[in-house]
Design an enzyme around this catalytic site. Structure first.
Site, PDB file in Angstrom:
ATOM      1  N   GLU A  36      11.736 -56.927   6.894  1.00  0.00           N
ATOM      2  CA  GLU A  36      13.173 -56.682   6.972  1.00  0.00           C
ATOM      3  C   GLU A  36      13.392 -55.559   7.981  1.00  0.00           C
ATOM      4  O   GLU A  36      12.738 -54.511   7.885  1.00  0.00           O
ATOM      5  CB  GLU A  36      13.744 -56.281   5.614  1.00  0.00           C
ATOM      6  CG  GLU A  36      15.251 -56.069   5.666  1.00  0.00           C
ATOM      7  CD  GLU A  36      15.855 -55.667   4.335  1.00  0.00           C
ATOM      8  OE1 GLU A  36      17.085 -55.430   4.314  1.00  0.00           O
ATOM      9  OE2 GLU A  36      15.120 -55.566   3.337  1.00  0.00           O
ATOM     10  N   ARG A 260      -0.735 -54.963  -2.672  1.00  0.00           N
ATOM     11  CA  ARG A 260      -0.211 -54.151  -1.588  1.00  0.00           C
ATOM     12  C   ARG A 260      -1.088 -52.916  -1.412  1.00  0.00           C
ATOM     13  O   ARG A 260      -1.875 -52.564  -2.297  1.00  0.00           O
ATOM     14  CB  ARG A 260       1.228 -53.731  -1.874  1.00  0.00           C
ATOM     15  CG  ARG A 260       1.373 -52.793  -3.054  1.00  0.00           C
ATOM     16  CD  ARG A 260       2.834 -52.519  -3.379  1.00  0.00           C
ATOM     17  NE  ARG A 260       3.519 -51.933  -2.259  1.00  0.00           N
ATOM     18  CZ  ARG A 260       4.838 -51.796  -2.191  1.00  0.00           C
ATOM     19  NH1 ARG A 260       5.600 -52.234  -3.187  1.00  0.00           N
ATOM     20  NH2 ARG A 260       5.405 -51.227  -1.160  1.00  0.00           N
ATOM     21  N   LYS A 270       9.823 -47.497   1.950  1.00  0.00           N
ATOM     22  CA  LYS A 270      10.752 -47.323   3.075  1.00  0.00           C
ATOM     23  C   LYS A 270      11.907 -46.404   2.710  1.00  0.00           C
ATOM     24  O   LYS A 270      12.367 -45.610   3.517  1.00  0.00           O
ATOM     25  CB  LYS A 270      11.306 -48.686   3.513  1.00  0.00           C
ATOM     26  CG  LYS A 270      10.467 -49.427   4.528  1.00  0.00           C
ATOM     27  CD  LYS A 270      11.254 -50.624   5.021  1.00  0.00           C
ATOM     28  CE  LYS A 270      10.420 -51.526   5.901  1.00  0.00           C
ATOM     29  NZ  LYS A 270      11.174 -52.722   6.309  1.00  0.00           N
TER      30      LYS A 270
END
Length: 556
Positions: A36, A260, A270
């Site tokens: 994104e 992850r 983020k």
């Protein structure tokens, strides 16, 4: 040998190999990296990049770069460009550059198709009401009072939503699945919301935007992605991913999950990284303390070191915390082979060679990298007056101190053996200047002195020295696991994560090195020239120390 190779495959590689052996994808596999564009990529994204592109490199196929741009309020073209730069810098080339916004019309038609099948409806409930309708993991949800609207009414309302007839937040489109489903994500999830925000690509063309869960699988299907690889938190989303594809009867992309990356002594969210930037805890997304790819690049990390790191941590189904020291090991491994060596004195004291002719200097030829015989030699000027490190001279040295002290001898790197004769002190008792004699016949490469010394020191000729600012970077957080800190993580910023040395003396060749190229300050660590450097102000960033000094300091 073949069996050994098969045993070394991770679970995704085994899965793909089995698929190919069954003849499922004769045209090759297709993966995608779908960030994104709401921030800069970090080292966790690098793991996903290396995985997605690496699989198609190893098994044949292609990887698309797709921007998941369905939330215009947080997305910017700046982030798009930074992401493309980072992926390219890591050494990968994508087959297609795609955007979820490319598919807005197609996604709208998919949603309309679900309405026509009585599998979606327009809901007037508020966000709070929808949350209450969802129930809990142990209690079933309740149906929305708008769930049984007719197909015709839903199509009409959805079209009016698109045309901007309703206020933001007044209506949503939901899938009609099962409000008692044990998986909360299957309890009539949202497909579209009204949001009057200009999009970085489509401008004001749309005022409704698809939710991630609806856009994700359908975009994969449109691109005929064979293996849609996500991190573990999307495991519970997979049934919904499959449900949409099944009900729309479109290309059957499949989702697979891996653990992850969680890295010690830093944050990988983020949102938290943006907080660091906005609150000016760091200088920007590319601050060398940040785990962003742009920050690592500015600090002096190389693509090869990051790819080596991603290879070493592997691919697993269970999350764990990786110590940042492994990342530091990987950059040391790479730079030890490739980095040219230079001399820089970070904490200087003056050394005067009393028997070296005044006003005389000579050019010494010193090898650039002893690990690489092909790297050649560079010219380094030598003179009577030199800077040496303050730590390399002790007034009262211990027995096994092999550098300089009263009456002691040591070799100057690439030059001569010197012997201390005298020294002077400042008013505070610190060493001001050291006086020594040099042994002319002890020159490196042609030493006939017969004298053996154990210590070798770096130095810089004072008449030829350049000055530079040096920034010493260390771990961002003083605690290991930022995941335990919540929103209080800023309280644990390492106060010594950045130390600035405003006047460091360097050999003249350092003035001409390339920005970002890894190099070694002999005995001091690996550094690179910073992009802030100007012709009149040289700035160097420390990439990493020569050894893991952090672990040693923590064990004191």
């Amino acid at each position: 040998m073949e069996n050994e190779k098969e045993k070394s495959l991770n679970f995704l590689e085994e899965l793909i190999q089995n698929d190919l052996e069954k003849g499922l994808y004769p045209q090759g596999i297709t993966t995608r990296f779908p960030p994104e564009p709401n921030g800069y990529l970090h080292i966790g994204h690098a793991k996903s990049i290396c995985l997605n592109f690496g699989l198609t490199e190893n098994f044949g196929g292609k990887t698309n770069l797709r921007f998941d741009d369905t939330n215009p309020a947080t997305e910017e073209t700046e982030y798009v460009e930074s992401i493309k730069k980072d992926v390219s810098w890591l050494g990968f080339t994508w087959a297609k550059e795609c955007y979820t916004s490319d598919y807005f019309e197609q996604l709208y038609q998919f949603a309309s198709k679900l309405i026509e099948k009585s599998l979606a409806y327009v809901d007037d409930s508020s966000a709070e009401e929808i949350a209450n309708q969802k129930g809990t993991p142990t209690q079933p949800g309740t149906n929305s009072p708008f769930r049984n609207r007719s197909v015709e009414e839903n199509l009409d309302l959805f079209q009016k939503m698109r045309q901007g007839a309703f206020e933001d937040g007044s209506k949503v489109l939901r899938a009609k699945i099962d409000m008692a489903h044990p998986n909360m994500h299957m309890r009539d999830p949202l497909l579209y919301r009204i949001r009057r925000v200009a999009h970085h690509r489509t401008g004001n063309e749309w005022c409704i935007y698809p939710m991630y869960d609806f856009a994700h699988g359908q975009s994969d299907s449109i691109e005929e992605i064979t293996h849609s690889i996500c991190t573990l938190e999307f495991d519970v989303h997979r049934p919904l991913y499959d449900w949409f594809i099944d009900k729309l009867a479109i290309f059957p992309s499949h989702q697979y999950e891996f653990a992850r990356l969680n890295l010690s002594h830093t944050v990988m969210s983020k949102r938290k990284l943006l907080q660091l930037v906005n609150e000016k805890v760091v200088s920007g997304w590319d601050d060398p303390r940040m785990p962003t790819i742009s920050g690592l690049r500015r600090r002096g990390y190389t693509p090869a070191s990051i790819r080596l790191f991603c290879d070493k941590i592997g691919v697993a189904k269970r999350e764990n915390l990786i110590d940042v020291s492994l990342l530091e090991f990987c950059i040391r491994e790479d730079l030890n082979k490739s980095a040219s060596r230079f001399m820089a004195v970070l904490d200087p004291i003056k050394l005067t060679l009393t028997n070296y002719p005044e006003g005389q200097s000579e050019d010494l030829h010193i090898e650039n990298n002893p690990e690489d015989p092909e790297s050649g030699k560079r010219v380094v000027p030598f003179s009577r007056e030199l800077y040496i490190e303050r730590e390399d001279f002790l007034v009262d040295p211990p027995k096994k101190f092999f550098r300089l002290g009263p009456g002691l001898m040591a070799r100057l790197k690439g030059a001569y053996i010197v012997k201390v004769e005298d020294f002077t002190l400042n008013e505070d008792g610190s060493v001001k200047e050291v006086f020594a004699s040099y042994i002319p016949e002890s020159k490196s490469g042609s030493d006939t002195s017969g004298i053996n010394v154990k210590g070798t020191m770096h130095w810089v000729s004072i008449p030829h020295a350049k000055t530079a600012e040096v920034r010493l970077f260390d771990r961002l957080l003083i605690v290991e696991n930022a995941g335990d800190l919540g929103d209080d993580f800023i309280k644990f910023i390492n106060p010594e994560s950045l130390q600035t040395l405003e006047k460091v003396y360097i050999e003249p060749a350092l003035a001409n090195v390339e920005v970002g190229k890894g190099l070694q300050f002999i005995r001091k660590g690996y550094f690179c020239k910073d992009s802030d450097s100007t012709e009149n102000q040289l700035i160097f960033n420390r990439t990493v120390t020569l050894k893991d000094t952090w672990a040693k300091a923590q064990n004191k």
